[in-house]
Design a protein around this motif. Structure first.
Motif, PDB file in Angstrom:
ATOM      1  N   ARG A   1      10.103  -0.609   8.337  1.00 54.23           N
ATOM      2  CA  ARG A   1       9.144  -0.619   9.446  1.00 54.23           C
ATOM      3  C   ARG A   1       7.711  -0.519   8.929  1.00 54.23           C
ATOM      4  O   ARG A   1       6.801  -1.199   9.438  1.00 54.23           O
ATOM      5  CB  ARG A   1       9.459   0.531  10.398  1.00 54.23           C
ATOM      6  CG  ARG A   1       8.599   0.563  11.669  1.00 54.23           C
ATOM      7  CD  ARG A   1       9.220   1.506  12.691  1.00 54.23           C
ATOM      8  NE  ARG A   1       8.333   1.671  13.828  1.00 54.23           N
ATOM      9  CZ  ARG A   1       7.487   2.693  13.978  1.00 54.23           C
ATOM     10  NH1 ARG A   1       7.423   3.636  13.038  1.00 54.23           N
ATOM     11  NH2 ARG A   1       6.716   2.790  15.041  1.00 54.23           N
ATOM     12  N   ASP A   2       7.497   0.304   7.913  1.00 52.12           N
ATOM     13  CA  ASP A   2       6.159   0.424   7.328  1.00 52.12           C
ATOM     14  C   ASP A   2       5.666  -0.924   6.797  1.00 52.12           C
ATOM     15  O   ASP A   2       4.494  -1.286   6.962  1.00 52.12           O
ATOM     16  CB  ASP A   2       6.168   1.450   6.189  1.00 52.12           C
ATOM     17  CG  ASP A   2       6.281   2.880   6.699  1.00 52.12           C
ATOM     18  OD1 ASP A   2       6.013   3.100   7.890  1.00 52.12           O
ATOM     19  OD2 ASP A   2       6.673   3.756   5.909  1.00 52.12           O
TER      20      ASP A   2
ATOM     21  N   LYS B   1       4.996  -3.274   9.803  1.00 57.39           N
ATOM     22  CA  LYS B   1       3.770  -2.820  10.479  1.00 57.39           C
ATOM     23  C   LYS B   1       2.556  -3.329   9.718  1.00 57.39           C
ATOM     24  O   LYS B   1       1.541  -3.697  10.311  1.00 57.39           O
ATOM     25  CB  LYS B   1       3.753  -1.297  10.572  1.00 57.39           C
ATOM     26  CG  LYS B   1       4.627  -0.722  11.679  1.00 57.39           C
ATOM     27  CD  LYS B   1       4.701   0.790  11.602  1.00 57.39           C
ATOM     28  CE  LYS B   1       3.359   1.425  11.814  1.00 57.39           C
ATOM     29  NZ  LYS B   1       3.446   2.913  11.787  1.00 57.39           N
TER      30      LYS B   1
ATOM     31  N   GLY C   1      -0.428  -2.905  11.788  1.00 63.56           N
ATOM     32  CA  GLY C   1      -0.264  -1.581  12.366  1.00 63.56           C
ATOM     33  C   GLY C   1       0.471  -1.528  13.687  1.00 63.56           C
ATOM     34  O   GLY C   1       0.518  -0.476  14.338  1.00 63.56           O
ATOM     35  N   ASN C   2       1.046  -2.643  14.133  1.00 65.86           N
ATOM     36  CA  ASN C   2       1.807  -2.662  15.393  1.00 65.86           C
ATOM     37  C   ASN C   2       2.882  -1.578  15.352  1.00 65.86           C
ATOM     38  O   ASN C   2       3.652  -1.482  14.403  1.00 65.86           O
ATOM     39  CB  ASN C   2       2.441  -4.040  15.586  1.00 65.86           C
ATOM     40  CG  ASN C   2       2.958  -4.235  16.996  1.00 65.86           C
ATOM     41  OD1 ASN C   2       3.649  -3.392  17.531  1.00 65.86           O
ATOM     42  ND2 ASN C   2       2.608  -5.376  17.580  1.00 65.86           N
ATOM     43  N   ASN C   3       2.946  -0.762  16.407  1.00 67.22           N
ATOM     44  CA  ASN C   3       3.793   0.433  16.389  1.00 67.22           C
ATOM     45  C   ASN C   3       5.152   0.211  17.053  1.00 67.22           C
ATOM     46  O   ASN C   3       5.780   1.162  17.516  1.00 67.22           O
ATOM     47  CB  ASN C   3       3.064   1.589  17.083  1.00 67.22           C
ATOM     48  CG  ASN C   3       3.525   2.942  16.561  1.00 67.22           C
ATOM     49  OD1 ASN C   3       3.867   3.070  15.392  1.00 67.22           O
ATOM     50  ND2 ASN C   3       3.540   3.926  17.443  1.00 67.22           N
TER      51      ASN C   3
END
Length: 569
Positions: free
Chosen positions: A455-456, A459, A464-466
């Motif tokens: 996920r990091d 992102k 940076g989409n959460n």
């Protein structure tokens, strides 16, 4: 009733020859190219229901009615690949399909001799390579023994990679675009004498407006389905009867089921079958629903081996003669032609492959929802190469309960993540939160650690989409399918903007991106999409440490062994 010439609408065709690639072509232009290259070998590929069979039937119709001169003076044969038996050649299949009278039927040698001696005069249309029986040798479709004949072969994608070099022309059928859809709707409603109803449907679809992208967004995956002539016909029929088109994949096919049932009820004798019209899917009688589920089970068994044709013996064993008769009356099944005039084995099939796949998905969703499937069966459903559309239908019919299937996909392996990226888009947006929450609950602590690492990285790609990892995977997969090279360029930009102090994170980022890139490459059978190798060369400036990080990350997700055993088409 109308003949094919009244409704036939040119699909979108992209033609590639040795001189020119991916040229937008009309059917008439394609026929002119074929005529200029006599004899000619043509490979036609396209998804199920996209119009390949209809195109061959249209060519056959024009030849039989002398409506087109492309094959004037030729002898044309139409062969279904599903009818070719083990140890038969294509010519054998033709010989045994020729209708002969009286004593001639007992001796076909002279027919075979005639065909062998007139290969230059033959036009052989071969439909459905993807329905080839497992024991039949695919190498016969290199058609080396028919070099003097014109041959046109159709197939779904994924079955033709070893054959393409043996054909002069490759045609990709893309179905209908907006203009074709509009033209088809206009012809359909003009033919039934209700042109105003057709104009209402065109207006509803915004086909005459610059705002048509809003309609596509509202109807999501349904617009993609309208590129299929088979499904567009069903949409027109729905509109004719109900003046509505469902916007959801699940409800759309439920409406198709309802439409078929109501057409059966309307043509039945009410004195012997007083069943009322089906107002909604939930009001389908138990008898009819159980019959559909039993046929879905048969379809699922067949689809696992890429079989769309069922023997009467199998149908009687799994559902009984009474249910078989009911399905024939309704129209979910029809009795197929015998394989040959001297083979009287009864066989049956659904009116269209997509209907078989939809019924299989309906059956599986019911099984998963009520009884559940064990992990072994769920793995088979996820990985069988012939069950792509069945997976889509199963997820769609499960609706908010799709987690009952997807929880069995929770394994820290590359192809499992790829499955989420490829199929989560068939979950309705309003159900995503509930399903993701359930999947998180079923996820092991060890997998959660890997999920956070992935996920990091994603992102980072999406600034940076959460979102949840599965949502990021879905979005990334959509971007790959739309523009693979733009995705690569975006990753390259991230690498270029990095420095040595962030090299470890960037290497993990590249490794994680390349997991999906590699599997997408294998999935699409496209040797040109070697973007991951290019990306790895870019980080070579950081030396062996960079390659070690990538190697370890690939090992974490079993990428190398997953590619070797990768089974998606």
């Amino acid at each position: 009733m109308y003949d094919i010439s009244q409704m036939f609408t040119d699909p979108v065709l992209y033609t590639s020859t040795r001189e020119e690639r991916n040229k937008l072509t009309t059917v008439q232009e394609l026929l002119s190219i074929i005529k200029s290259r006599d004899p000619c070998k043509v490979l036609i590929t396209g998804n199920g229901g996209i119009g390949k069979t209809t195109l061959l039937r249209y060519i056959s119709y024009n030849w039989a009615t002398n409506s087109d001169s492309t094959f004037a003076g030729k002898i044309l044969f139409l062969v279904n690949v599903r009818d070719i038996k083990v140890n038969q050649t294509i010519i054998d299949a033709i010989v045994y399909r020729v209708r002969l009278k009286n004593s001639l039927s007992k001796n076909r040698t002279h027919i075979k001799t005639f065909i062998e001696n007139h290969k230059r005069d033959l036009v052989i249309l071969i439909d459905g390579l993807d329905e080839l029986q497992p024991a039949v040798d695919i190498q016969m479709f290199k058609i080396e023994d028919l070099e003097d004949s014109t041959v046109i072969l159709t197939s779904r994608p994924g079955f033709t990679e070893t054959l393409r070099k043996h054909f002069d022309i490759h045609v990709k059928v893309e179905g209908f675009d907006t203009e074709h859809i509009k033209h088809y709707i206009t012809r359909y409603f003009k033919l039934i004498g209700k042109p105003n109803l057709g104009q209402d449907l065109i207006a509803t679809f915004y086909l005459d407006s610059d705002l048509n992208h809003h309609w596509r967004s509202y109807y999501n995956n349904i617009f993609e389905l309208s590129s299929s002539p088979f499904l567009l016909l069903k949409m027109c029929t729905m509109w004719q009867h109900y003046q509505m088109i469902p916007s959801d994949f699940q409800y759309f096919f439920k409406e198709i089921f309802r439409l078929i049932l109501n057409q059966y009820i309307n043509r039945s004798d009410r004195s012997t079958m007083p069943t009322k019209a089906v107002k909604d899917f939930d009001s389908i009688t138990t008898e009819h629903k159980n019959a559909m589920l039993m046929l879905g089970n048969v379809s699922y068994i067949g689809l696992q081996k890429n079989v769309f044709k069922y023997t009467e013996e199998l149908l009687n064993e799994l559902m009984g003669q009474e249910t078989l008769n009911l399905l024939l009356k309704i129209g979910f099944l029809y009795k197929d032609e015998p394989i040959a005039q001297d083979n009287f084995t009864d066989a049956y099939r659904c009116p269209h492959p997509l209907l078989s796949e939809a019924l299989a998905g309906f059956y599986l969703s019911n099984e998963i929802d009520t009884l559940g499937l064990d992990s072994k069966e769920c793995k088979k459903l996820r990985t069988n190469p012939h069950l792509h559309m069945t997976r889509i239908f199963t997820i769609s019919f499960l609706g908010p309960n799709a987690d009952k299937l997807m929880k069995h996909w929770l394994a820290n392996k590359a192809s499992n993540y790829y499955s989420f990226s490829k199929y989560f888009k068939y979950v309705k947006e309003e159900n995503e939160g509930k399903i993701l929450k359930s999947l998180d609950k079923d996820m092991s602590p060890k997998m959660k650690i890997h999920v956070e690492h992935l996920r990091d990285s994603f992102k980072q790609y999406f600034s940076g989409n959460n979102l949840h990892l599965i949502q990021l995977l879905k979005t990334f997969s959509d971007e790959i399918s739309k523009n693979m090279y733009q995705v690569r360029n975006n990753i390259v930009l991230t690498i270029d903007e990095s420095n040595e102090s962030s090299s470890d994170n960037v290497c993990r980022f590249v490794a994680h991106m390349s997991i999906l890139l590699k599997l997408y490459q294998v999935d699409q059978n496209n040797i040109l999409l070697s973007s991951d190798n290019y990306l790895i060369k870019l980080i070579d400036k950081w030396g062996d440490k960079a390659l070690e990080i990538i190697s370890n990350e690939w090992k974490n997700y079993s990428l190398s062994e997953e590619i070797r055993s990768f089974v998606f088409f």
